[in-house]
Motif scaffolding. Structure first.
Motif, PDB file in Angstrom:
ATOM      1  N   GLY A  84       0.810  -1.213   0.000  1.00 45.31           N
ATOM      2  CA  GLY A  84       0.000   0.000   0.000  1.00 45.31           C
ATOM      3  C   GLY A  84       0.839   1.257   0.000  1.00 45.31           C
ATOM      4  O   GLY A  84       2.013   1.245  -0.370  1.00 45.31           O
ATOM      5  N   THR A  85       0.226   2.353   0.435  1.00 49.85           N
ATOM      6  CA  THR A  85       0.878   3.659   0.497  1.00 49.85           C
ATOM      7  C   THR A  85       1.060   4.033   1.965  1.00 49.85           C
ATOM      8  O   THR A  85       0.118   3.981   2.746  1.00 49.85           O
ATOM      9  CB  THR A  85       0.029   4.731  -0.221  1.00 49.85           C
ATOM     10  OG1 THR A  85      -0.214   4.293  -1.560  1.00 49.85           O
ATOM     11  CG2 THR A  85       0.758   6.067  -0.256  1.00 49.85           C
ATOM     12  N   PHE A  86       2.280   4.418   2.312  1.00 52.13           N
ATOM     13  CA  PHE A  86       2.689   4.722   3.686  1.00 52.13           C
ATOM     14  C   PHE A  86       2.434   6.191   3.993  1.00 52.13           C
ATOM     15  O   PHE A  86       2.824   7.074   3.228  1.00 52.13           O
ATOM     16  CB  PHE A  86       4.187   4.413   3.805  1.00 52.13           C
ATOM     17  CG  PHE A  86       4.820   4.802   5.110  1.00 52.13           C
ATOM     18  CD1 PHE A  86       4.757   3.948   6.200  1.00 52.13           C
ATOM     19  CD2 PHE A  86       5.517   5.998   5.246  1.00 52.13           C
ATOM     20  CE1 PHE A  86       5.375   4.282   7.399  1.00 52.13           C
ATOM     21  CE2 PHE A  86       6.134   6.346   6.434  1.00 52.13           C
ATOM     22  CZ  PHE A  86       6.057   5.480   7.509  1.00 52.13           C
ATOM     23  N   TYR A  87       1.754   6.446   5.109  1.00 50.09           N
ATOM     24  CA  TYR A  87       1.523   7.815   5.565  1.00 50.09           C
ATOM     25  C   TYR A  87       1.969   7.943   7.015  1.00 50.09           C
ATOM     26  O   TYR A  87       1.553   7.166   7.866  1.00 50.09           O
ATOM     27  CB  TYR A  87       0.043   8.201   5.452  1.00 50.09           C
ATOM     28  CG  TYR A  87      -0.442   8.251   4.028  1.00 50.09           C
ATOM     29  CD1 TYR A  87      -0.060   9.282   3.180  1.00 50.09           C
ATOM     30  CD2 TYR A  87      -1.271   7.252   3.533  1.00 50.09           C
ATOM     31  CE1 TYR A  87      -0.493   9.319   1.866  1.00 50.09           C
ATOM     32  CE2 TYR A  87      -1.714   7.274   2.225  1.00 50.09           C
ATOM     33  CZ  TYR A  87      -1.322   8.313   1.394  1.00 50.09           C
ATOM     34  OH  TYR A  87      -1.753   8.344   0.093  1.00 50.09           O
ATOM     35  N   ARG A  88       2.798   8.960   7.293  1.00 48.33           N
ATOM     36  CA  ARG A  88       3.316   9.173   8.648  1.00 48.33           C
ATOM     37  C   ARG A  88       2.331   9.897   9.546  1.00 48.33           C
ATOM     38  O   ARG A  88       2.453   9.844  10.769  1.00 48.33           O
ATOM     39  CB  ARG A  88       4.619   9.972   8.591  1.00 48.33           C
ATOM     40  CG  ARG A  88       5.739   9.168   7.941  1.00 48.33           C
ATOM     41  CD  ARG A  88       7.076   9.783   8.161  1.00 48.33           C
ATOM     42  NE  ARG A  88       7.352   9.883   9.594  1.00 48.33           N
ATOM     43  CZ  ARG A  88       8.289  10.647  10.106  1.00 48.33           C
ATOM     44  NH1 ARG A  88       9.050  11.370   9.327  1.00 48.33           N
ATOM     45  NH2 ARG A  88       8.493  10.697  11.408  1.00 48.33           N
ATOM     46  N   ALA A  89       1.362  10.625   8.959  1.00 49.93           N
ATOM     47  CA  ALA A  89       0.423  11.433   9.737  1.00 49.93           C
ATOM     48  C   ALA A  89      -1.009  11.006   9.429  1.00 49.93           C
ATOM     49  O   ALA A  89      -1.277  10.422   8.383  1.00 49.93           O
ATOM     50  CB  ALA A  89       0.608  12.911   9.387  1.00 49.93           C
TER      51      ALA A  89
END
Length: 155
Positions: A84-89
């Motif tokens: 998937g797509t990684f999001y830090r926030a």
């Protein structure tokens, strides 16, 4: 086939797509099955061969698994459970869930990995200090890819 019946793309097939992209050097592959579309992109640090066309249908990825120890120099890797797509926030413009140097507790949210429009909160499976963030914000991640290194609390 019943039009109302949707069958998700099996995880094994998704893993084969990831392996196909990895082995072929393609930049991206997209597969659509009914209303479900999966896009697998090579990470930016992997060089892609432009113009490489390979059909995914009928291709069986032969997976050469290189076992990596879950701990390295006493560090614990928190890995992605999905492609998937990684999001830090939690949302654009908001502060990251954690920063290097933060102390986290077991069960604390570290990031989000979006997969097929589902937001999957990734939580710490051990308490300790965040030593390194390994994925790029808004970048693609692969199944079982290390996302963070934590230095576990001594128990």
């Amino acid at each position: 086939m019943d039009e109302n019946r949707r069958e998700p793309l099996p995880l094994r097939e998704v893993e084969q797509l990831v392996e196909l992209v990895r082995e072929s050097g393609m930049g991206e592959i997209r597969v659509r099955q009914g209303e479900i579309e999966i896009s697998v992109r090579a990470r930016s640090d992997v060089s892609a061969t432009p113009g490489a066309n390979q059909a995914a249908s009928g291709t069986r990825g032969v997976s050469e698994v290189v076992e990596q120890p879950p701990e390295m120099d006493g560090l614990h890797a928190v890995r992605s459970p999905v492609v998937g797509t990684f999001y830090r926030a939690p949302a654009p413009g908001e502060d990251a869930y954690v920063e290097v140097g933060d102390t986290v507790s077991t069960g604390q949210t570290l990031c989000i990995v979006e997969a097929m429009k589902l937001m999957n909160e990734i939580v710490a499976d051990v308490s300790g200090e965040v030593v390194e963030v390994l994925a790029e914000n808004a970048g693609g991640v692969e199944y079982d890819q290390p996302l963070f290194y934590l230095r576990p609390d001594e128990q």
